[in-house]
Enzyme design. Structure first.
Site, short mmCIF file in Angstrom:
data_model
loop_
_atom_site.label_atom_id
_atom_site.label_comp_id
_atom_site.label_asym_id
_atom_site.label_seq_id
_atom_site.Cartn_x
_atom_site.Cartn_y
_atom_site.Cartn_z
CG LEU A 158 -1.82 -1.22 1.41
CD1 LEU A 158 -2.91 -0.92 2.44
CD2 LEU A 158 -2.44 -1.68 0.10
NE ARG A 174 2.22 13.39 10.86
CZ ARG A 174 2.73 12.47 11.70
NH1 ARG A 174 3.69 12.80 12.53
NH2 ARG A 174 2.28 11.24 11.67
CE1 TYR A 179 40.05 16.90 -16.51
CE2 TYR A 179 40.98 17.80 -18.52
CZ TYR A 179 40.00 17.08 -17.87
OH TYR A 179 38.96 16.53 -18.59
CG ASN A 231 57.20 11.63 -12.74
OD1 ASN A 231 56.92 11.14 -11.66
ND2 ASN A 231 57.43 12.93 -12.90
CB SER A 244 56.49 21.26 -13.32
OG SER A 244 56.92 20.26 -12.43
C1 UD1 Z 1 -3.14 1.82 10.02
C2 UD1 Z 1 -3.98 0.74 10.68
C3 UD1 Z 1 -3.67 0.72 12.19
C4 UD1 Z 1 -2.20 0.48 12.40
C5 UD1 Z 1 -1.38 1.51 11.65
C6 UD1 Z 1 0.08 1.14 11.69
C7 UD1 Z 1 -6.04 0.64 9.41
C8 UD1 Z 1 -7.46 1.02 9.35
N1 UD1 Z 1 -5.37 1.05 10.47
O1 UD1 Z 1 -3.55 3.04 10.57
O2 UD1 Z 1 -4.40 -0.30 12.83
O3 UD1 Z 1 -1.90 0.55 13.79
O4 UD1 Z 1 -1.77 1.55 10.25
O5 UD1 Z 1 0.84 2.16 11.12
O6 UD1 Z 1 -5.55 -0.05 8.54
N2 UD1 Z 1 -3.05 3.86 2.49
C9 UD1 Z 1 -3.43 3.76 1.18
N3 UD1 Z 1 -4.68 4.11 0.82
C10 UD1 Z 1 -5.59 4.55 1.72
C11 UD1 Z 1 -5.20 4.66 3.05
C12 UD1 Z 1 -3.95 4.29 3.42
O7 UD1 Z 1 -2.63 3.36 0.33
O8 UD1 Z 1 -6.71 4.85 1.30
C13 UD1 Z 1 -1.71 3.50 2.88
C14 UD1 Z 1 -0.91 4.71 3.33
O9 UD1 Z 1 -0.16 5.23 2.28
C15 UD1 Z 1 -0.04 4.15 4.42
C16 UD1 Z 1 -0.80 2.95 4.94
O10 UD1 Z 1 -1.76 2.62 3.98
O11 UD1 Z 1 1.18 3.69 3.91
C17 UD1 Z 1 -1.42 3.15 6.28
O12 UD1 Z 1 -2.35 4.22 6.16
P1 UD1 Z 1 -2.58 5.23 7.33
O13 UD1 Z 1 -3.71 6.08 7.01
O14 UD1 Z 1 -1.32 5.84 7.74
O15 UD1 Z 1 -3.04 4.19 8.46
P2 UD1 Z 1 -3.20 4.51 9.96
O16 UD1 Z 1 -4.36 5.38 10.13
O17 UD1 Z 1 -1.93 4.93 10.54
#
Ligand code: UD1
Ligand code: MG
Length: 455
Positions: free
Chosen positions: A7, A14, A362, A373, A401
């Site tokens: 994912l 941030r 160079y 040399n 040189s």
């Molecule tokens: C998620 C978990 C949480 C866990 C935490 C660990 C869920 C609902 N929650 O929360 O239990 O403790 O990760 O870090 O899964 N992403 C997508 N598409 C989306 C949403 C997210 O690709 O629509 C990807 C984000 O890029 C990220 C990852 O999934 O890499 C996690 O998404 P994020 O929204 O950060 O999850 P958390 O709310 O932190």
């Protein structure tokens, strides 16, 4: 059959950057690249990357025909992200879910999850944190996992749970497809939570088997530049420890940066603040002084590289001495026992055994023979303003040189060039060639004297 879903659609607000989060670099490689490498190491039959924020930047940056990219145009949660990829996944395999912003998970941490999934269970990676804020909590009854509750949906009692979800899990793909189709978004964030499949697994009597990572940092994600910097240090320390274990002497393991692969022979010594990029190989007994940068370089046995030397795309032979303050540019090969000293730049040149270019020179687009040399301040004038030309310096030539060799030009075997020569025509073998005016002395000449101003 193992298939891996990564994912990587999130924005990463941030990071305060226009670059999609998963393309920020750790040890010189995009975060996503680390996860893709892990997927390959696990032997995934297919690796599927769910991307979204930043559009085509992600598939373009990591163009790799072993990857299947799936677009999640709008991000409606981790369950929604998984759903986009499901049509790509084979019915009879198992799926492992990883995250493009969690770069440092060891293969050995993930293998037990895959094994659990292959034996019909759901493998879930969890970790106990003293500060679990923000994470999904693992809810257990009589020790058995029953569900995951997201921080924002949790009661105060649930928020006290310190065992959290890392997000990483593995399960039979057939079941994953069934459960994902049933997800609802009636929660605090209005998202489709992948984590809701845990309760579904329990309902369907699929065992949830939890595993922990060897180290907490294996499951840390990158959400900010501060976290990126923190993981960079952790990763660099891991690399340094592996080098020490392999017998490399690091004058300070905390002051080493490897952005790629560094392969070392026996009794290699590396002083502080060196940066190694791309693929670097240091053979037996190579010594690298402080503050050197080596990028895509091989260095043969017994060579010593002194401080502040920069080497880029070059092959350095045995028993050479380079630096301090040398710059070796792409396309250069140095044979055996070559010396390159301070403030010497060498580009796209082949230098044969025993030749020495020790000071302030160079050398570009040059073929140099053995035991040549080169005197201080020698310049090969390889560029005429439009084209590059080659200089050929045959064996045992002595260049005085402050000499300029205006290419294309050849200096024959054993020739000597007098100091200050501007060589525009080939110099014959075995002879002394020089171009400077004859020295003369004007007897009785007086220096001008400053005139006194009147008044
Ligand atoms: C998620 C978990 C949480 C866990 C935490 C660990 C869920 C609902 N929650 O929360 O239990 O403790 O990760 O870090 O899964 N992403 C997508 N598409 C989306 C949403 C997210 O690709 O629509 C990807 C984000 O890029 C990220 C990852 O999934 O890499 C996690 O998404 P994020 O929204 O950060 O999850 P958390 O709310 O932190
Ligand atoms: Mg979220």
């Amino acid at each position: 059959m193992l298939e891996i879903l990564i994912l990587a659609a999130g924005k990463g607000t941030r990071m305060r950057s226009d670059l999609p989060k998963v393309l920020h670099r750790l040890a010189g490689k995009p975060l996503l690249g680390h996860v893709v490498d892990t997927a390959h190491a696990l032997g995934a039959a297919r690796t599927c990357v769910v991307y979204g924020f930043g559009g085509e930047a992600v598939p373009q940056a990591l163009a790799d025909d072993t990857l299947t990219y799936v677009l999640q145009a709008e991000q409606h949660g981790t369950g929604h992200a998984v759903k986009q990829a499901l049509p790509q996944l084979a019915e009879n395999g198992v799926t492992l879910v990883l995250y493009g912003d969690v770069p440092l998970t060891h293969v050995s941490t993930l293998q037990p999850l895959v094994v659990a999934a292959q034996s019909g269970k759901l493998g879930l990676l969890t970790v106990n944190l003293t500060q679990p804020d923000g994470y999904g909590r693992i809810v257990r009854e009589s020790g058995r996992v029953t569900r995951i509750v997201e921080h924002k949906d949790a009661t105060p009692a649930e928020r006290a749970i310190q065992e959290v979800n890392t997000g990483i899990l593995a399960v039979a793909t057939r079941q994953l497809k069934r459960w994902i189709a049933d997800l609802k978004n009636d929660n605090a964030q209005g998202e489709y939570y992948l984590t809701d499949i845990i309760a579904m697994a329990v309902r369907d009597r699929v065992d949830v088997e939890t595993h922990h990572p060897g180290y907490e940092w294996e499951v840390l994600g990158v959400n900010s530049k501060a976290q990126l910097a923190q993981l960079e240090r952790i990763h660099q320390n891991e690399i340094a420890q592996a080098l020490l274990e392999a017998g490399v002497t690091l004058m300070d393991p905390a002051r080493l940066d490897v952005r790629g692969t560094l392969v070392c022979g026996r009794d290699v010594v590396i002083d502080v603040n060196c940066v190694f990029e791309g693929h670097v190989q240091l053979d037996d007994n190579v010594q690298v002084g402080a503050n050197c940068v080596l990028r895509n370089v091989t260095v043969a046995a017994g060579t010593r590289i002194d401080a502040f030397t920069l080497i880029d795309d070059a092959a350095i032979g045995e028993a050479n001495r380079l630096g301090p303050f040398s710059r070796i540019r792409p396309g250069t090969t140095l044979a055996r026992d070559v010396h390159v000293g301070n403030f010497v730049e060498i580009k796209n040149s082949q230098i044969d055994d025993g030749s020495k270019i020790n000071h302030l020179s160079y050398v570009g687009d040059t073929t140099m023979g053995k035991k040549v040399n080169i005197g201080a301040g020698t310049i090969t004038c390889n560029y005429d303003g439009a084209n590059k030309h080659r200089t050929v310096i045959e064996d045992e030539v002595f260049v005085g040189s402050d000499t300029q060799l205006v290419a294309p030009v050849t200096v024959g075997r054993g020739a000597t060039l007098g100091a200050g020569t501007t060589l525009t025509k080939d110099a014959p073998a075995g002879e002394l060639t020089l171009s400077r005016a004859k020295q003369l002395t004007i007897a009785g000449w007086n220096r001008p004297v400053k005139q006194k101003k009147e008044g």
